[in-house]
Write a protein that holds these residues in place. Structure first.
Motif, PDB file in Angstrom:
ATOM      1  N   VAL A   1       1.020  -1.077  -0.178  1.00 61.98           N
ATOM      2  CA  VAL A   1       0.010  -0.068  -0.183  1.00 61.98           C
ATOM      3  C   VAL A   1       0.903   1.167  -0.007  1.00 61.98           C
ATOM      4  O   VAL A   1       1.914   1.361   0.632  1.00 61.98           O
ATOM      5  N   VAL A   2       0.500   2.282  -0.612  1.00 57.26           N
ATOM      6  CA  VAL A   2       0.826   3.567  -0.641  1.00 57.26           C
ATOM      7  C   VAL A   2      -0.076   4.597  -0.169  1.00 57.26           C
ATOM      8  O   VAL A   2      -0.872   4.647  -0.856  1.00 57.26           O
ATOM      9  N   THR A   3       0.027   5.283   0.759  1.00 62.84           N
ATOM     10  CA  THR A   3      -0.856   6.106   1.450  1.00 62.84           C
ATOM     11  C   THR A   3      -0.093   7.581   1.573  1.00 62.84           C
ATOM     12  O   THR A   3       0.847   7.475   1.272  1.00 62.84           O
ATOM     13  N   ARG A   4      -1.176   8.431   1.549  1.00 62.77           N
ATOM     14  CA  ARG A   4      -0.696   9.972   1.925  1.00 62.77           C
ATOM     15  C   ARG A   4      -1.742  10.455   3.166  1.00 62.77           C
ATOM     16  O   ARG A   4      -2.810  10.498   3.199  1.00 62.77           O
ATOM     17  N   GLY A   5      -0.806  11.290   3.847  1.00 64.34           N
ATOM     18  CA  GLY A   5      -1.666  11.810   5.224  1.00 64.34           C
ATOM     19  C   GLY A   5      -2.468  12.869   4.740  1.00 64.34           C
ATOM     20  O   GLY A   5      -2.357  13.533   3.791  1.00 64.34           O
ATOM     21  N   GLN A   6      -3.690  12.945   5.336  1.00 65.92           N
ATOM     22  CA  GLN A   6      -4.532  13.911   4.976  1.00 65.92           C
ATOM     23  C   GLN A   6      -4.990  15.025   6.203  1.00 65.92           C
ATOM     24  O   GLN A   6      -4.624  16.080   6.053  1.00 65.92           O
ATOM     25  N   GLN A   7      -5.643  14.601   7.189  1.00 67.21           N
ATOM     26  CA  GLN A   7      -5.916  15.451   8.125  1.00 67.21           C
ATOM     27  C   GLN A   7      -5.658  14.766   9.565  1.00 67.21           C
ATOM     28  O   GLN A   7      -5.769  13.710   9.829  1.00 67.21           O
ATOM     29  N   ARG A   8      -5.231  15.854  10.728  1.00 58.13           N
ATOM     30  CA  ARG A   8      -4.996  15.422  11.753  1.00 58.13           C
ATOM     31  C   ARG A   8      -6.382  15.208  12.711  1.00 58.13           C
ATOM     32  O   ARG A   8      -7.276  15.651  12.324  1.00 58.13           O
ATOM     33  N   PHE A   9      -6.166  14.293  13.817  1.00 53.17           N
ATOM     34  CA  PHE A   9      -7.346  13.742  14.466  1.00 53.17           C
ATOM     35  C   PHE A   9      -6.783  13.516  15.914  1.00 53.17           C
ATOM     36  O   PHE A   9      -5.591  13.399  16.182  1.00 53.17           O
TER      37      PHE A   9
END
Length: 522
Positions: free
Chosen positions: A162-170
């Motif tokens: 898998v290759v992912t990308r960070g989006q939003q803090r939580f």
């Protein structure tokens, strides 16, 4: 066009991989060739033959399929249930790339759930896990980042690349294991602030006009007509020099103003023409926040000091017969001088951080981020070569200006990189080397599924080689890797990467794991 670029990049990777292995056995510690360096001793980028864009493709994972999915963006405060991915030694920031090789059944179930869920498709939460001490229990950080799955490939053995990308803090509210064994959590999206020229937190309580003596105001008016040489004095405009000139009483007044709450904006517009020629009773008693930048642009620390002293005098109230518009141009109504506002101006801080990054790291260019302080703050936080706990600290900072100020402080003070176990000196800040278009630090995953955040250096000390060079599954196409340990405590510190043929420059460089280092400030 994008397909053509990707095709050329794949061809370059294949050419590097098919080159004949020509690595000599390394007995000592390797350094970049002198031919690769400029007059300052740093490898010259102009002499690089390695294409740093290839690193960010993570080609070692093999073929992966694009999801071709439009990802959702949630409003601040939104509460979601997402599958979670725990990572030790890794901090994911919005905008950063995170490759994963998912092997463990519980995380395979988590990824499969993320691929099929309806309310938040192709999205999961990434949280750092850590230990308070060696062999202590694992703990989950309270702040994490959503990761959108951009590419994936299910393999025959049941694993997933898998290759992912960070989006939003939580914020992680609670977590559990579902019926299929997948870790899940209830998260709340953090509402990010908007970059401002003068953030609200930069304002403090204003000096009431009731505390201003007429003679002092006349003095201020007279001084404002001078040539202004004192106002242009850089030393006088520094916070340190200003506070040093105050007495203890004045300094307490100044500090109390810093901690004062921001007062709500008041409506200054008048419905009566006579009101333009006098101050209202409420203005005299409290002093409304100044919304016109011109009223404090010319305020210098010397004038500010007088205002501090006048605030401490208290007692004498004078009604001023001058028109309000005239006073706004001649007397600073704000408790803080202009240079203080710049200390919290997101765009000014972004420019300063970008200039420092360019001076220290060199590439990639930060020019495109200067007008986007929020993105710049996350980019620097994800790439600055500092320890894992410090990077988690940056992730947890709320407020763009505060995060940028902390990053500027780190860039100014960070000097030595040491082993966190034995404090052995490994490298210095000036030894950093950018081997990826993403920057001097990036996340990579090994065949066993362990993710490592690696900072790259052209020179390192106190490290010992612990294996022979291997070419398979190399994170940097055309380079073979050799395991390195700390020479003092034998902790696994990272890898030495050596070119497999004479065409590649630099000839070698070091990859050090961020989770195994401690920061040393000047």
């Amino acid at each position: 066009m994008e397909d053509e670029v990707e095709r050329r990049q794949i061809e370059q990777i294949l050419e590097l991989d098919y080159e004949e292995l020509q690595i000599e056995e390394v007995e000592g510690l390797a350094e970049s060739s002198d031919d690769d360096r400029d007059a300052t001793g740093v490898p010259s980028i102009d002499k690089f033959t390695f294409n740093t864009d290839l690193t960010s493709l993570h080609s070692y994972l093999g073929e992966v399929d694009d999801t071709h999915h439009s990802f959702a963006f949630w409003e601040g405060g939104a509460i979601l249930n997402l599958p979670l991915f725990y990572l030790e030694g890794v901090v994911l920031f919005p905008g950063a790339t995170l490759p994963l090789r998912v092997i463990k059944p519980n995380f395979v179930a988590a990824v499969n759930r993320a691929l099929t869920q309806a309310d938040a498709p192709y999205t999961m939460g990434v949280v750092r896990v850590y230990r308070d001490y060696n062999n202590g229990p694992l703990r989950l950080a309270k702040i994490g980042t959503t990761a959108e799955i951009r590419q994936f490939r299910s393999l025959e053995d049941g694993t997933i690349n898998v290759v992912t990308r960070g989006q939003q803090r939580f914020r992680l509210r609670r977590h559990w294991i579902d019926a299929e064994g997948a870790p899940c959590g209830e998260i709340q999206i953090i509402e990010e602030d908007v970059p401002l020229r003068t953030p609200r937190d930069a304002y403090a309580k204003l000096v009431p006009f009731s505390n201003l003596q007429s003679q002092q105001m006349i003095s201020l008016n007279a001084s404002s007509r001078k040539d202004g040489n004192e106002e242009n004095n850089s030393e006088a405009n520094s916070e340190e020099s200003f506070e040093n000139e105050l007495s203890q009483t004045e300094r307490r007044i100044h500090q109390s103003a810093i901690g004062a709450c921001y007062e709500s904006d008041r409506t200054d517009e008048s419905t009566n023409s006579d009101d333009n020629n006098k101050l209202s009773e409420s203005d005299i008693q409290s002093g409304s926040p100044c919304r016109n930048d011109s009223s404090f642009m010319g305020s210098s620390p010397s004038k500010h000091k007088k205002l501090v002293r006048n605030a401490g005098l208290g007692s004498i109230a004078h009604k001023v017969a001058r028109p309000r518009s005239h006073l706004s141009c001649t007397v600073s109504r704000a408790f803080w001088p202009y240079w203080v506002y710049r200390m919290y101006d997101s765009y000014c801080l972004a420019q300063k951080a970008a200039d420092m990054w360019k001076q220290i790291v060199g590439i990639p260019s930060m020019d495109g981020f200067v007008k986007k302080p929020d993105l710049l703050s996350f980019y620097i936080a994800s790439k600055i070569p500092i320890s894992e706990p410090t990077r988690q600290e940056l992730l947890e900072i709320d407020g763009i200006s505060y995060r940028l100020r902390r990053e500027i402080e780190l860039l100014e003070r960070l000097d030595r990189i040491r082993c966190k176990i034995c404090q052995n000196l490994l490298a210095r800040r000036r030894d950093m080397l950018v081997m990826s278009s993403d920057g001097p630090l990036g996340a990579f995953v090994n065949p066993d599924g362990f993710v490592h955040e690696v900072m790259t250096f052209y020179k390192a000390n106190g490290l010992a080689l612990r294996s022979r060079p291997a070419k398979e599954f190399s994170w940097f196409p055309g380079y073979a890797w050799t395991i390195i340990n700390c020479a003092s405590c034998e902790t696994h510190m990272g890898w030495l990467f050596t070119a497999t043929n004479e065409k590649l420059k630099p000839k070698s460089f070091w990859g050090i794991r961020s989770c195994q280092v401690t920061d040393e400030m000047r």
